[in-house]
Each structure stands twice: as structure tokens, then as C-alpha cells.
Design an enzyme around this catalytic site. Structure first.
Site, PDB file in Angstrom:
ATOM      1  N   ASN A 107       0.872  -1.172   0.000  1.00 41.57           N
ATOM      2  CA  ASN A 107       0.000   0.000   0.000  1.00 41.57           C
ATOM      3  C   ASN A 107       0.913   1.226   0.000  1.00 41.57           C
ATOM      4  O   ASN A 107       1.494   1.562   1.032  1.00 41.57           O
ATOM      5  CB  ASN A 107      -0.896  -0.029   1.258  1.00 41.57           C
ATOM      6  N   GLY A 159       2.977   2.374  10.793  1.00 40.39           N
ATOM      7  CA  GLY A 159       3.937   3.463  10.624  1.00 40.39           C
ATOM      8  C   GLY A 159       4.675   3.821  11.896  1.00 40.39           C
ATOM      9  O   GLY A 159       5.325   4.865  11.969  1.00 40.39           O
ATOM     10  N   SER A 169       3.909  -2.144  10.282  1.00 43.52           N
ATOM     11  CA  SER A 169       5.365  -2.217  10.464  1.00 43.52           C
ATOM     12  C   SER A 169       5.948  -3.586  10.119  1.00 43.52           C
ATOM     13  O   SER A 169       6.860  -4.065  10.794  1.00 43.52           O
ATOM     14  CB  SER A 169       5.754  -1.787  11.885  1.00 43.52           C
ATOM     15  N   GLU A 171      -4.989  -4.735  10.716  1.00 39.73           N
ATOM     16  CA  GLU A 171      -3.958  -3.702  10.883  1.00 39.73           C
ATOM     17  C   GLU A 171      -4.185  -2.979  12.207  1.00 39.73           C
ATOM     18  O   GLU A 171      -4.987  -2.032  12.267  1.00 39.73           O
ATOM     19  CB  GLU A 171      -4.039  -2.690   9.731  1.00 39.73           C
ATOM     20  N   GLU A 209      -6.583   4.832   8.124  1.00 43.65           N
ATOM     21  CA  GLU A 209      -6.351   6.255   7.850  1.00 43.65           C
ATOM     22  C   GLU A 209      -7.601   6.891   7.243  1.00 43.65           C
ATOM     23  O   GLU A 209      -7.919   8.055   7.512  1.00 43.65           O
ATOM     24  CB  GLU A 209      -5.130   6.409   6.924  1.00 43.65           C
ATOM     25  N   LYS A 251       0.210   4.242  -0.245  1.00 43.79           N
ATOM     26  CA  LYS A 251      -0.406   5.440   0.351  1.00 43.79           C
ATOM     27  C   LYS A 251      -0.178   6.643  -0.579  1.00 43.79           C
ATOM     28  O   LYS A 251      -0.112   6.455  -1.799  1.00 43.79           O
ATOM     29  CB  LYS A 251       0.106   5.652   1.785  1.00 43.79           C
ATOM     30  N   HIS A 277      -9.315   1.316   5.131  1.00 38.84           N
ATOM     31  CA  HIS A 277      -8.029   1.512   5.815  1.00 38.84           C
ATOM     32  C   HIS A 277      -8.249   2.460   6.998  1.00 38.84           C
ATOM     33  O   HIS A 277      -9.026   3.404   6.912  1.00 38.84           O
ATOM     34  CB  HIS A 277      -6.991   2.087   4.840  1.00 38.84           C
TER      35      HIS A 277
HETATM   36  P1  13P Z   1       3.367   0.411   7.670  1.00 36.02           P
HETATM   37  O1  13P Z   1       3.856  -0.870   7.039  1.00 36.02           O
HETATM   38  O2  13P Z   1       4.087   1.626   7.185  1.00 36.02           O
HETATM   39  O3  13P Z   1       3.294   0.297   9.153  1.00 36.02           O
HETATM   40  O4  13P Z   1       1.848   0.627   7.170  1.00 36.02           O
HETATM   41  C1  13P Z   1       0.948  -0.416   7.265  1.00 36.02           C
HETATM   42  C2  13P Z   1      -0.283  -0.050   6.517  1.00 36.02           C
HETATM   43  O5  13P Z   1      -1.016   0.847   6.904  1.00 36.02           O
HETATM   44  C3  13P Z   1      -0.573  -0.784   5.268  1.00 36.02           C
HETATM   45  O6  13P Z   1      -1.857  -0.512   4.805  1.00 36.02           O
END
Ligand code: 13P
Length: 254
Positions: free
Chosen positions: A9, A173, A212, A167, A97, A11, A95
Site C-alpha cells: 500500500n 507506521g 510495520s 492492521e 487512515e 499510500k 483503511h
Molecule cells: P506500515 O507498514 O508503514 O506500518 O503501514 C501499514 C499499513 O497501513 C498498510 O496498509
């Protein structure tokens, strides 16, 4: 045995040049191992560019979100058919976010899931608890609500040929990964919840872990019985890092 899916992903990162270089790098080093699939989900503007590069390869293409509407006056939105027209086979929905920053409710996420699923685009439903939820012992209740919205709207059979990504928000992150045992416990809860409704769907559904994931923790996570791959953020932006995670999948399968 379920296939492992290693999904990137991206982003809101990248450029045309970076997208091209990243995909070229992934294609050059992708493991050929059976039972391991790879997917990239670039930002909308780079879908067509990436589609051109992955055509005829084993690397698959997905998007990061989609409208629940078919077409019409929805300024800025992108429909399921537009994603398919641009070579997408998968789409991430819900997601964390988007849930937290853009206010997407579980009902809206369920509508997006249904729109994708009914057109043959594979939805990747993201679920996960915040740190406050976990510390208050609400992890399973949060997951049950997020999963339940889709089950209520479309039935458990909607998870046939769909993907779920667990997640934990506190691991996204942050560099803080759920331990394999912590992740496995939630994955088992998700599969068990579906199994109570439809055993064959529960057995087949791929449940990815996200938060992560890196080259050095991937193999231990993917070796857990209910973890069927990863949804990767930061480490999907460099071909070498993403490929190291794919190698973790290979190791987990050997
Ligand atoms: P990270 O791998 O940067 O922690 O992000 C995970 C994520 O949100 C994948 O959709």
C-alpha cells in the site's frame, strides 16, 4: 493451504518516475515460488502507468480506495469500473487512515466492499483497533463491529474471494509490530467469527497482517497458521525492502 499475499500500500507517496522504478525493481526480483502472490496499490494517478508495466507478469495491481457509487455527480471520486478499466484486480477498503482522517464509517466501508465485490474486484477489508481500544480490552469488540457491518450488509458469503487485513492502528507506521502471537490471536478470532457463520468461507479467506512489517519480522509473522501474508506500507516503497518481505514469505513456506 492458502496462498500468501504480499501487498504493497503505497499510500500518498511517489511520482511517475518513482512508480516506474519501484515496479521495475519488484519485477526484477520477484520470487517465482508457487503459492506466493504479490500486489501493489499505487495512488490513482499512477495506476495506468503501473498497469502497463505489470501486464503479462505475476505482479498484480490494486487501488487504495473506491467509491461505493457506480457513476455520477461525485466530484473527486473513482468508481469500481474505472479501477477495472485501469487493470486493477484488488481494492483496499476501510483503511484506518480513511476511517479516522476521512470519517469513513463501517457502513460506508461495507458499501464500498459490496460495490467492489459485486463487480468482481477483490476487496481487501482493513480492520484493527487503536492502542486505547487494546488497553481497554476492546480489541475483539472493535473487530467484531468492523467485520459485522460487512456481514450484516452482504452476508458471510461475501468473504468468498475477498481478503481481510488486520492492521492494529498502533502498529501502523510506528515501527512497533504486533508480535506473531498477538497477531495470530486476532487472526484466529477473525477466522473463528466467520467460521461460526460459514466454515468453508472462513477456511478459504486470506487474512493479511499489516503494521510495520519488515524484512526481518515477515517470516515469523507469515509462519503463523492464520496469517496469510501482509499489507505493507513504508517497506513497500523500496523494491529491496518489499522483496525482502517476499523472501520472508518464501522462508515461511519452506
Ligand atoms: P506500515 O507498514 O508503514 O506500518 O503501514 C501499514 C499499513 O497501513 C498498510 O496498509
Amino acid at each position: 493451504m492458502r496462498d500468501l499475499l504480499i501487498a504493497g500500500n503505497w499510500k500518498m507517496n511517489g511520482s511517475s518516475a518513482m512508480s516506474a522504478e519501484l515496479v521495475d525493481g519488484i519485477l526484477a526480483g520477484m520470487p517465482a515460488a508457487a503459492g506466493i502472490r504479490m500486489l501493489v496499490c499505487p495512488p490513482f494517478p499512477y495506476l495506468a502507468l503501473v498497469a502497463g508495466k505489470v501486464a503479462g507478469t505475476r505482479l498484480m495491481l490494486g487501488a487504495q480506495t473506491v467509491s461505493e457509487h457506480e457513476s455520477g455527480a461525485f466530484t473527486g471520486e473513482v468508481s469500481v469500473s474505472m479501477l477495472q478499466d485501469n487493470g486493477c484486480r484488488y481494492v483496499i477498503v476501510g483503511h484506518s487512515e480513511r476511517r479516522s482522517l476521512l470519517g469513513e464509517s463501517s457502513d460506508v466501508v461495507a458499501a464500498k466492499f459490496g460495490a467492489a465485490r459485486s463487480a468482481g474486484l477483490v476487496p481487501i477489508l482493513c480492520v484493527g483497533e487503536t492502542l486505547d481500544d487494546r488497553e481497554a480490552g476492546r480489541t475483539e469488540a472493535v473487530i467484531a463491529e468492523q467485520l459485522g457491518a460487512v456481514v450484516d450488509a452482504h452476508g458471510a458469503t461475501a468473504f468468498r474471494d475477498a481478503v481481510i487485513a488486520y492492521e492494529p492502528v498502533w502498529a501502523i507506521g510506528t515501527g512497533r509490530t504486533a508480535t506473531p502471537d498477538q497477531a495470530q490471536a486476532v487472526h484466529a478470532y477473525i477466522r473463528g467469527t466467520l467460521a461460526a457463520l460459514d466454515a468453508s468461507v472462513a477456511k478459504a479467506v486470506q487474512i493479511l497482517y499489516g503494521g510495520s512489517v519488515k524484512g526481518d519480522n515477515a517470516a515469523a509473522l507469515f509462519a503463523m497458521r492464520d496469517i496469510d501474508g501482509g499489507l505493507i506500507g513504508g517497506a513497500s516503497l523500496k523494491a529491496a525492502d518489499f522483496l525482502a518481505i517476499a523472501q520472508g514469505a518464501v522462508a515461511a513456506r519452506n
